[in-house]
Design a protein around this motif. Structure first.
Motif, PDB file in Angstrom:
ATOM      1  N   SER A 367       0.846  -1.184   0.000  1.00 15.61           N
ATOM      2  CA  SER A 367       0.000   0.000   0.000  1.00 15.61           C
ATOM      3  C   SER A 367       0.885   1.238   0.000  1.00 15.61           C
ATOM      4  CB  SER A 367      -0.919  -0.003   1.236  1.00 15.61           C
ATOM      5  OG  SER A 367      -1.662   1.197   1.287  1.00 15.61           O
ATOM      6  N   MET A 368       0.814   2.006  -1.072  1.00 12.81           N
ATOM      7  CA  MET A 368       1.560   3.245  -1.180  1.00 12.81           C
ATOM      8  C   MET A 368       0.632   4.412  -0.821  1.00 12.81           C
ATOM      9  SD  MET A 368       4.495   2.002  -2.139  1.00 12.81           S
ATOM     10  CE  MET A 368       5.455   3.421  -2.674  1.00 12.81           C
ATOM     11  N   GLN A 369       1.133   5.607  -0.904  1.00 16.54           N
ATOM     12  CA  GLN A 369       0.330   6.798  -0.607  1.00 16.54           C
ATOM     13  C   GLN A 369       0.141   7.622  -1.872  1.00 16.54           C
ATOM     14  OE1 GLN A 369       2.149   8.758   2.818  1.00 16.54           O
ATOM     15  NE2 GLN A 369       0.707   7.688   4.151  1.00 16.54           N
ATOM     16  N   GLY A 370      -0.523   6.995  -2.836  1.00 15.80           N
ATOM     17  CA  GLY A 370      -0.843   7.678  -4.071  1.00 15.80           C
ATOM     18  C   GLY A 370       0.347   7.968  -4.959  1.00 15.80           C
ATOM     19  N   CYS A 371       1.422   7.204  -4.819  1.00 15.83           N
ATOM     20  CA  CYS A 371       2.638   7.506  -5.573  1.00 15.83           C
ATOM     21  C   CYS A 371       2.470   7.126  -7.040  1.00 15.83           C
ATOM     22  CB  CYS A 371       3.833   6.758  -4.987  1.00 15.83           C
ATOM     23  SG  CYS A 371       3.871   5.024  -5.426  1.00 15.83           S
ATOM     24  N   ASP A 372       3.323   7.699  -7.872  1.00 18.01           N
ATOM     25  CA  ASP A 372       3.384   7.368  -9.288  1.00 18.01           C
ATOM     26  C   ASP A 372       4.322   6.184  -9.445  1.00 18.01           C
ATOM     27  OD1 ASP A 372       3.600   7.158 -11.994  1.00 18.01           O
ATOM     28  OD2 ASP A 372       4.178   9.236 -12.355  1.00 18.01           O
ATOM     29  N   ALA A 373       3.749   5.006  -9.644  1.00 22.17           N
ATOM     30  CA  ALA A 373       4.553   3.791  -9.721  1.00 22.17           C
ATOM     31  C   ALA A 373       5.390   3.725 -10.979  1.00 22.17           C
ATOM     32  CB  ALA A 373       3.635   2.564  -9.656  1.00 22.17           C
ATOM     33  N   SER A 374       5.074   4.562 -11.961  1.00 22.25           N
ATOM     34  CA  SER A 374       5.811   4.531 -13.218  1.00 22.25           C
ATOM     35  C   SER A 374       6.931   5.560 -13.269  1.00 22.25           C
ATOM     36  CB  SER A 374       4.849   4.774 -14.389  1.00 22.25           C
ATOM     37  OG  SER A 374       3.858   3.775 -14.432  1.00 22.25           O
ATOM     38  N   ARG A 405      -1.771  -7.965  -3.683  1.00 20.28           N
ATOM     39  CA  ARG A 405      -2.649  -6.800  -3.511  1.00 20.28           C
ATOM     40  C   ARG A 405      -1.814  -5.543  -3.661  1.00 20.28           C
ATOM     41  NH1 ARG A 405      -3.846  -3.302   0.900  1.00 20.28           N
ATOM     42  NH2 ARG A 405      -5.878  -2.250   0.644  1.00 20.28           N
ATOM     43  N   LEU A 406      -2.265  -4.650  -4.535  1.00 16.80           N
ATOM     44  CA  LEU A 406      -1.637  -3.349  -4.723  1.00 16.80           C
ATOM     45  C   LEU A 406      -2.672  -2.286  -4.393  1.00 16.80           C
ATOM     46  CD1 LEU A 406       0.245  -3.947  -8.108  1.00 16.80           C
ATOM     47  CD2 LEU A 406       1.149  -4.148  -5.784  1.00 16.80           C
ATOM     48  N   HIS A 407      -2.265  -1.283  -3.602  1.00 19.57           N
ATOM     49  CA  HIS A 407      -3.225  -0.290  -3.119  1.00 19.57           C
ATOM     50  C   HIS A 407      -2.658   1.121  -3.243  1.00 19.57           C
ATOM     51  CE1 HIS A 407      -4.798   2.212   0.319  1.00 19.57           C
ATOM     52  NE2 HIS A 407      -5.904   1.964  -0.356  1.00 19.57           N
ATOM     53  N   ASP A 408      -3.489   2.022  -3.755  1.00 13.28           N
ATOM     54  CA  ASP A 408      -3.225   3.463  -3.761  1.00 13.28           C
ATOM     55  C   ASP A 408      -1.946   3.825  -4.504  1.00 13.28           C
ATOM     56  OD1 ASP A 408      -3.708   6.099  -3.302  1.00 13.28           O
ATOM     57  OD2 ASP A 408      -3.213   6.086  -1.176  1.00 13.28           O
ATOM     58  N   MET A 409      -1.943   3.577  -5.799  1.00  8.76           N
ATOM     59  CA  MET A 409      -0.806   3.978  -6.641  1.00  8.76           C
ATOM     60  C   MET A 409      -1.292   4.209  -8.062  1.00  8.76           C
ATOM     61  SD  MET A 409       1.193   0.287  -6.654  1.00  8.76           S
ATOM     62  CE  MET A 409       1.033   0.064  -4.886  1.00  8.76           C
ATOM     63  N   THR A 410      -0.494   4.936  -8.828  1.00 10.72           N
ATOM     64  CA  THR A 410      -0.838   5.294 -10.200  1.00 10.72           C
ATOM     65  C   THR A 410       0.150   4.656 -11.169  1.00 10.72           C
ATOM     66  OG1 THR A 410      -1.824   7.412  -9.569  1.00 10.72           O
ATOM     67  CG2 THR A 410      -1.078   7.197 -11.842  1.00 10.72           C
ATOM     68  N   PHE A 411      -0.380   4.058 -12.234  1.00 14.65           N
ATOM     69  CA  PHE A 411       0.451   3.509 -13.300  1.00 14.65           C
ATOM     70  C   PHE A 411       0.174   4.297 -14.575  1.00 14.65           C
ATOM     71  CE2 PHE A 411       0.279  -0.028 -10.359  1.00 14.65           C
ATOM     72  CZ  PHE A 411       1.572  -0.532 -10.405  1.00 14.65           C
ATOM     73  N   ASN A 412       1.043   5.259 -14.865  1.00 10.67           N
ATOM     74  CA  ASN A 412       0.903   5.986 -16.117  1.00 10.67           C
ATOM     75  C   ASN A 412       1.245   5.104 -17.300  1.00 10.67           C
ATOM     76  OD1 ASN A 412       0.153   8.726 -15.298  1.00 10.67           O
ATOM     77  ND2 ASN A 412       2.109   8.708 -14.215  1.00 10.67           N
ATOM     78  N   ASP A 413       2.110   4.135 -17.065  1.00 14.23           N
ATOM     79  CA  ASP A 413       2.479   3.178 -18.099  1.00 14.23           C
ATOM     80  C   ASP A 413       1.940   1.805 -17.687  1.00 14.23           C
ATOM     81  OD1 ASP A 413       3.576   1.539 -19.971  1.00 14.23           O
ATOM     82  OD2 ASP A 413       5.665   2.083 -19.574  1.00 14.23           O
ATOM     83  N   PRO A 414       0.874   1.307 -18.330  1.00 14.11           N
ATOM     84  CA  PRO A 414       0.328  -0.004 -17.967  1.00 14.11           C
ATOM     85  C   PRO A 414       1.361  -1.116 -18.074  1.00 14.11           C
ATOM     86  CG  PRO A 414      -1.167   1.171 -19.427  1.00 14.11           C
ATOM     87  CD  PRO A 414       0.117   1.946 -19.415  1.00 14.11           C
ATOM     88  N   GLY A 415       2.391  -0.893 -18.890  1.00 17.55           N
ATOM     89  CA  GLY A 415       3.433  -1.901 -19.023  1.00 17.55           C
ATOM     90  C   GLY A 415       4.141  -2.174 -17.712  1.00 17.55           C
ATOM     91  N   ASP A 416       4.163  -1.185 -16.801  1.00 20.64           N
ATOM     92  CA  ASP A 416       4.806  -1.404 -15.500  1.00 20.64           C
ATOM     93  C   ASP A 416       4.008  -2.393 -14.653  1.00 20.64           C
ATOM     94  OD1 ASP A 416       6.908   0.327 -16.039  1.00 20.64           O
ATOM     95  OD2 ASP A 416       5.801   2.077 -15.329  1.00 20.64           O
ATOM     96  N   LEU A 417       2.690  -2.258 -14.658  1.00 27.08           N
ATOM     97  CA  LEU A 417       1.854  -3.210 -13.925  1.00 27.08           C
ATOM     98  C   LEU A 417       1.936  -4.592 -14.565  1.00 27.08           C
ATOM     99  CD1 LEU A 417      -0.142  -3.910 -11.736  1.00 27.08           C
ATOM    100  CD2 LEU A 417      -1.993  -2.983 -13.166  1.00 27.08           C
ATOM    101  N   ILE A 418       1.965  -4.635 -15.875  1.00 28.97           N
ATOM    102  CA  ILE A 418       2.105  -5.917 -16.572  1.00 28.97           C
ATOM    103  C   ILE A 418       3.428  -6.576 -16.219  1.00 28.97           C
ATOM    104  CG2 ILE A 418       2.339  -6.978 -18.861  1.00 28.97           C
ATOM    105  CD1 ILE A 418       0.367  -4.898 -19.902  1.00 28.97           C
ATOM    106  N   ALA A 419       4.484  -5.768 -16.095  1.00 29.92           N
ATOM    107  CA  ALA A 419       5.799  -6.312 -15.750  1.00 29.92           C
ATOM    108  C   ALA A 419       5.794  -6.934 -14.359  1.00 29.92           C
ATOM    109  CB  ALA A 419       6.851  -5.207 -15.847  1.00 29.92           C
ATOM    110  N   ILE A 420       5.062  -6.312 -13.425  1.00 28.95           N
ATOM    111  CA  ILE A 420       4.964  -6.878 -12.080  1.00 28.95           C
ATOM    112  C   ILE A 420       4.253  -8.217 -12.110  1.00 28.95           C
ATOM    113  CG2 ILE A 420       3.904  -6.551  -9.799  1.00 28.95           C
ATOM    114  CD1 ILE A 420       4.359  -3.561 -10.113  1.00 28.95           C
TER     115      ILE A 420
END
Length: 531
Positions: A367-374, A405-420
């Motif tokens: 759980s992050m605090q709304g960070c930009d994961a990308s 479970r991933l909580h409270d974060m932004t993925f501007n690049d969907p490829g980053d979530l796919i990579a996880i």
């Protein structure tokens, strides 16, 4: 006057004369009396019918075991029970003997208690608590000593005679949770057990504890208090042989007021013998200094770990003089038995993961605090690399990780979530909670997403923005279009109070695939929308 003299009036519109009027009123009174008598008899018969039906009702013949489960679902008060919850449960038991037996049969009602200062004003409070726990049979007991915010009697709850007697002479306890305003109260509370005369050590409920939660809500008085010098003064050396420990500190600005200079060099002084026994550790400590890393070095038996950074970036938590490269004294921290890892209230980076090796990991909750994961942050690992590094590069737990479970974060690049997801081929449960996915269609349509989630049995996409509701449902349904029929539970929730209902989802499904005659149930999908 005879009835025949007025009968003709009943079937005509003729106006009765005065004599006929008297006769009609007399007959009306007679019929009214008869009607009231018959109505009373009818009500009596109906009451008897209801009684007989009640005797034959399913509820009366329902086994107490099932009725107790019904209570569990109907009981709107969360467990463990506070005073209001206990009153509701006791009211249930007053309905009838079966209801009382059913309430007694459900041991989860009786095995946990939340005690507040007001509960101890009764002179018989100790006896009532012991009686309550006695109804829980031999199941593990949990005691929570909690006070409402701002309660002036909060500290008195810990040092009361009833509390002391409960923990030295009362029933055996498995779990204890308590909150104190500052470390002075904590010191007095812990050491009070060792000043009780006539009680044999190691046979007290305090000594039988297997799980302990300590919440410090206020200041840390005297920095020396936590240092290891003098075990008689260090409360951690006085704790029972627990295997589950939850330790929650306040924000360092609250804990130390303005004296923050000594925080990085402060030693918590938790003995290695205690840390070495722990199977579960839940710690909240957003203080500067390597306190968490120092603790984890000795936690070799951990199976569950929760770390709450209270919003403090980990780069600021470790010593400012510590280089960004991993320091040798903290390498490696191998948690060979760790199965569950939860990181709460993380900020900016996940550098804590760089220090861990978890080869048996099955559940990862971040759980992050709304960070930009990308965002590629300079001079440190960004979130995606930190997760992939933990799973693939160091722990090699790709085949054991089942829940993410991933909580409270932004993925501007969907490829980053796919990579996880790509490094978790054995994933069975995925929760995306308050995830801002800029281009969600790319994520759900990616072949890598389909391959990675091929064995999914639980998908939860929670706190969706209402404006994205239709598109997200559309993309999720598109993802399941080629689904091989097998069971999968899908759950959606929305941030706004007004949310789409299941009917809206059905319209979306049929609107996308009019050629499909099958519903999602036919494909093995259990779909629900929750608040």
């Amino acid at each position: 006057m005879e009835l025949t003299d007025i009968r003709h009036l009943l079937n005509s519109n003729n106006t009765p004369n005065s004599i006929e009027g008297v006769a009609l009123k007399a007959k009306l009174a007679e019929l009214t009396t008869l009607s009231n008598r018959l109505r009373a008899q009818l009500e009596e018969v109906e009451d008897q019918i209801a009684q007989y039906r009640g005797v034959l009702s399913i509820m009366r013949s329902m086994p107490c075991e099932i009725l107790s489960l019904v209570f569990s679902f109907a009981f709107e008060v969360p467990l463990p029970l506070d005073r209001a919850g206990r009153d509701v449960l006791l009211t249930f038991g007053l309905v009838c003997r079966n209801w009382r037996n059913a309430s007694l049969l459900n041991h989860q009602f009786w095995c946990g208690l939340i005690i507040s200062p007001g509960d101890l004003r009764d002179r018989e409070s100790y006896e009532k608590i012991v009686t309550w726990f006695g109804r829980g049979g031999h199941f593990p007991k949990s005691l929570y000593l909690l006070s409402p915010l701002g309660d002036p009697d909060a500290n008195g709850l810990l040092t009361s005679d009833t509390t002391l007697k409960l923990l030295t002479q009362g029933p055996v306890l498995d779990h204890l949770s308590f909150e104190c305003e500052d470390t002075t109260v904590l010191d007095k509370f812990v050491h009070s057990f060792y000043r009780v005369e006539g009680v044999e050590p190691l046979k007290r409920p305090w000594d039988s504890l297997r799980s302990l939660e300590v919440i410090i809500s206020g200041g840390v008085v005297d920095g020396w208090y936590f240092h290891t010098r003098g075990t008689s003064k260090n409360i951690f050396f006085s704790l029972p042989p627990i295997i589950s420990f939850s330790l929650r500190f306040p924000n360092q600005h609250i804990a130390f007021d303005s004296d923050l200079a000594s925080v990085p060099s402060l030693k918590l002084g938790i003995p290695q013998s205690l840390l070495g026994r722990l199977k579960s550790l839940d710690i909240t400590c957003g203080w500067k200094g390597p306190h968490i890393l120092s603790i984890l070095q000795s936690c070799r038996r951990l199976e569950s770990l929760t770390v709450d950074m209270d919003g403090m970036p980990f780069d600021e938590v470790i010593r400012p003089s510590m280089p960004l490269a991993q320091p040798p004294q903290f390498l490696p921290i191998r948690l060979a038995k760790l199965r569950v890892l939860r990181l709460q209230n993380q900020a900016k980076t996940l550098r804590l993961l760089d220090f861990l090796i978890t080869p048996a990991l099955t559940t990862l909750d971040i759980s992050m605090q709304g960070c930009d994961a990308s965002a590629k942050q300079p001079n440190c690992d960004w979130l995606v690399n930190a997760i992939i590094g933990l799973i693939q590069a160091r722990s090699h737990c790709e085949d054991t990780l089942r829940t993410l479970r991933l909580h409270d974060m932004t993925f501007n690049d969907p490829g980053d979530l796919i990579a996880i997801l790509a490094v978790q081929p054995a994933l069975r449960s995925l929760t995306l909670d308050k995830i801002n996915l800029r281009i969600f269609s790319w994520f759900w349509q990616s072949p890598i997403t389909r391959d990675t989630l091929a064995n999914l049995v639980n998908l939860s996409v929670l706190q969706i923005s209402l404006k994205d509701s239709y598109n997200i449902m559309k993309e999720i349904f598109a993802f399941f279009k080629g689904w091989v029929p097998r069971h999968c539970e899908v759950c959606l929730s929305f941030q706004e109070a007004l949310i789409p209902d299941t009917n809206a989802a059905i319209r979306c499904w049929k609107g996308m695939y009019p050629e499909l005659l099958s519903s999602w149930e036919d494909m093995g999908i259990s779909f629900s929308i929750v608040p």
